[in-house]
Design a protein around this motif. Structure first.
Motif, PDB file in Angstrom:
ATOM      1  N   GLU A 118       0.663  -0.770   0.124  1.00 56.68           N
ATOM      2  CA  GLU A 118       0.055  -0.185   0.301  1.00 56.68           C
ATOM      3  C   GLU A 118       1.117   1.317   0.479  1.00 56.68           C
ATOM      4  O   GLU A 118       2.228   0.742   0.263  1.00 56.68           O
ATOM      5  CB  GLU A 118      -0.730   0.169   1.322  1.00 56.68           C
ATOM      6  N   GLY A 150      -6.206  -8.357 -11.273  1.00 51.46           N
ATOM      7  CA  GLY A 150      -6.906  -8.059 -10.617  1.00 51.46           C
ATOM      8  C   GLY A 150      -6.419  -7.020  -9.462  1.00 51.46           C
ATOM      9  O   GLY A 150      -6.988  -6.207  -8.795  1.00 51.46           O
ATOM     10  N   ALA A 151      -5.748  -7.940  -9.193  1.00 52.07           N
ATOM     11  CA  ALA A 151      -4.678  -7.680  -7.168  1.00 52.07           C
ATOM     12  C   ALA A 151      -3.810  -6.386  -7.445  1.00 52.07           C
ATOM     13  O   ALA A 151      -4.222  -5.275  -7.111  1.00 52.07           O
ATOM     14  CB  ALA A 151      -4.462  -9.198  -6.629  1.00 52.07           C
ATOM     15  N   LYS A 153      -4.599  -4.360 -10.749  1.00 53.22           N
ATOM     16  CA  LYS A 153      -5.015  -3.037 -10.769  1.00 53.22           C
ATOM     17  C   LYS A 153      -5.366  -2.556  -9.574  1.00 53.22           C
ATOM     18  O   LYS A 153      -5.402  -1.150  -9.497  1.00 53.22           O
ATOM     19  CB  LYS A 153      -5.971  -3.518 -11.245  1.00 53.22           C
ATOM     20  N   LYS A 154      -6.420  -3.454  -8.653  1.00 52.20           N
ATOM     21  CA  LYS A 154      -7.149  -2.245  -6.905  1.00 52.20           C
ATOM     22  C   LYS A 154      -5.478  -2.337  -6.656  1.00 52.20           C
ATOM     23  O   LYS A 154      -5.863  -0.252  -6.144  1.00 52.20           O
ATOM     24  CB  LYS A 154      -7.223  -3.570  -6.549  1.00 52.20           C
ATOM     25  N   ASN A 155      -4.641  -2.759  -6.291  1.00 50.51           N
ATOM     26  CA  ASN A 155      -3.323  -2.212  -5.871  1.00 50.51           C
ATOM     27  C   ASN A 155      -2.561  -0.758  -6.826  1.00 50.51           C
ATOM     28  O   ASN A 155      -2.893   0.454  -6.200  1.00 50.51           O
ATOM     29  CB  ASN A 155      -2.218  -2.794  -5.853  1.00 50.51           C
ATOM     30  N   GLU A 157      -5.389   1.281  -8.483  1.00 53.02           N
ATOM     31  CA  GLU A 157      -5.748   2.443  -8.542  1.00 53.02           C
ATOM     32  C   GLU A 157      -5.883   3.004  -7.008  1.00 53.02           C
ATOM     33  O   GLU A 157      -6.091   3.815  -6.293  1.00 53.02           O
ATOM     34  CB  GLU A 157      -7.657   2.183  -8.554  1.00 53.02           C
ATOM     35  N   ALA A 158      -5.090   2.065  -6.188  1.00 57.76           N
ATOM     36  CA  ALA A 158      -5.695   2.915  -4.583  1.00 57.76           C
ATOM     37  C   ALA A 158      -4.160   4.147  -4.583  1.00 57.76           C
ATOM     38  O   ALA A 158      -4.556   4.743  -4.381  1.00 57.76           O
ATOM     39  CB  ALA A 158      -5.570   1.384  -3.287  1.00 57.76           C
ATOM     40  N   ASP A 161      -5.567   6.643  -6.472  1.00 59.63           N
ATOM     41  CA  ASP A 161      -5.743   7.550  -5.599  1.00 59.63           C
ATOM     42  C   ASP A 161      -4.682   8.432  -4.114  1.00 59.63           C
ATOM     43  O   ASP A 161      -5.721   9.922  -4.368  1.00 59.63           O
ATOM     44  CB  ASP A 161      -7.608   6.517  -5.027  1.00 59.63           C
TER      45      ASP A 161
END
Ligand code: GDP
Length: 197
Positions: A118, A150-151, A153-155, A157-158, A161
């Protein structure tokens, strides 16, 4: 860009002692263990060119490599290494900061981030400092083989942001895997494009 030749030139702690021939420099930086040496070795296609963290010493210096007799790849020390203690960390930050601020040849800094993590305060603060100092930099997310699509992409995006909270325009982003040899063409193509302009 095809790397025909990559050679170690010199290690320094002082930016003033770095090569004097005015060739453009592209520097790589990140926290220890981010995969910097592996990325440099992949980019240059030379297995042992950059020392991996298992061989400490050179990893605390500014290391210059001459590429195709045209530009320098600069391997900067890893920042925020817990085991060095505060004094050691501060000393390394001084070396890094004075190189980044004062080195006119520095054309672009590649900031490496492990795609699995993160957003970390130390990286965000470092990026904000680069922004304040007006240092051109791009982000490289490393070790992408370690995450599913998928993971990842999610990371990502976080991460974007978080960056958008401070940055109007997010710096260019690259993805790499030294394990699967991904990302080298894009990074080298970017360097080639800047060198030509
Ligand atoms: P440095 O400290 O930033 O120079 O990091 P290294 O290049 O020494 O890598 C740290 C660790 O991460 C080593 O165990 C490497 O094998 C591993 N590593 C580096 N890049 C990758 C990668 O793209 N994929 C995977 N799976 N492991 C990697």
């Amino acid at each position: 860009m095809i790397i025909r030749d990559a050679q170690f030139v010199v290690s320094n702690t002082d930016y003033r002692k770095c090569p004097q021939d005015g060739k453009p420099e592209y520097a790589f930086i990140g926290r220890s263990n981010v995969g910097k040496s592996s990325l440099i070795n992949m980019l240059t296609n030379r297995k042992g060119l950059a020392m991996t963290s298992s061989k400490p010493g050179k990893t605390q210096l500014i290391n210059h490599f001459i590429i195709n007799d045209e530009w320098y790849l600069v391997d900067l020390p890893g920042y925020g290494y817990a085991q060095r203690g505060k004094e050691g960390r501060d000393q390394i930050r001084k070396i890094i900061d004075s190189y980044i601020i004062n080195r006119a040849e520095l054309t672009c800094l590649f900031l490496l981030l492990d795609c699995r993590h993160e957003p970390q305060q130390i990286d965000i603060e470092f990026m904000n400092w680069l922004g304040e100092e007006g240092v051109p930099f791009v982000i490289v997310f490393t070790k992408i083989d370690k995450l599913s699509k998928g993971a990842l992409k999610k990371n990502m995006e976080a991460y974007t942001d978080t960056l958008k909270e401070t940055w109007e325009e997010i710096p260019p982003i690259f993805y790499s895997s030294a394990e699967h040899r991904l990302g080298a063409d894009e990074i080298l193509g970017y360097i080639e494009q800047i060198n030509k302009s």
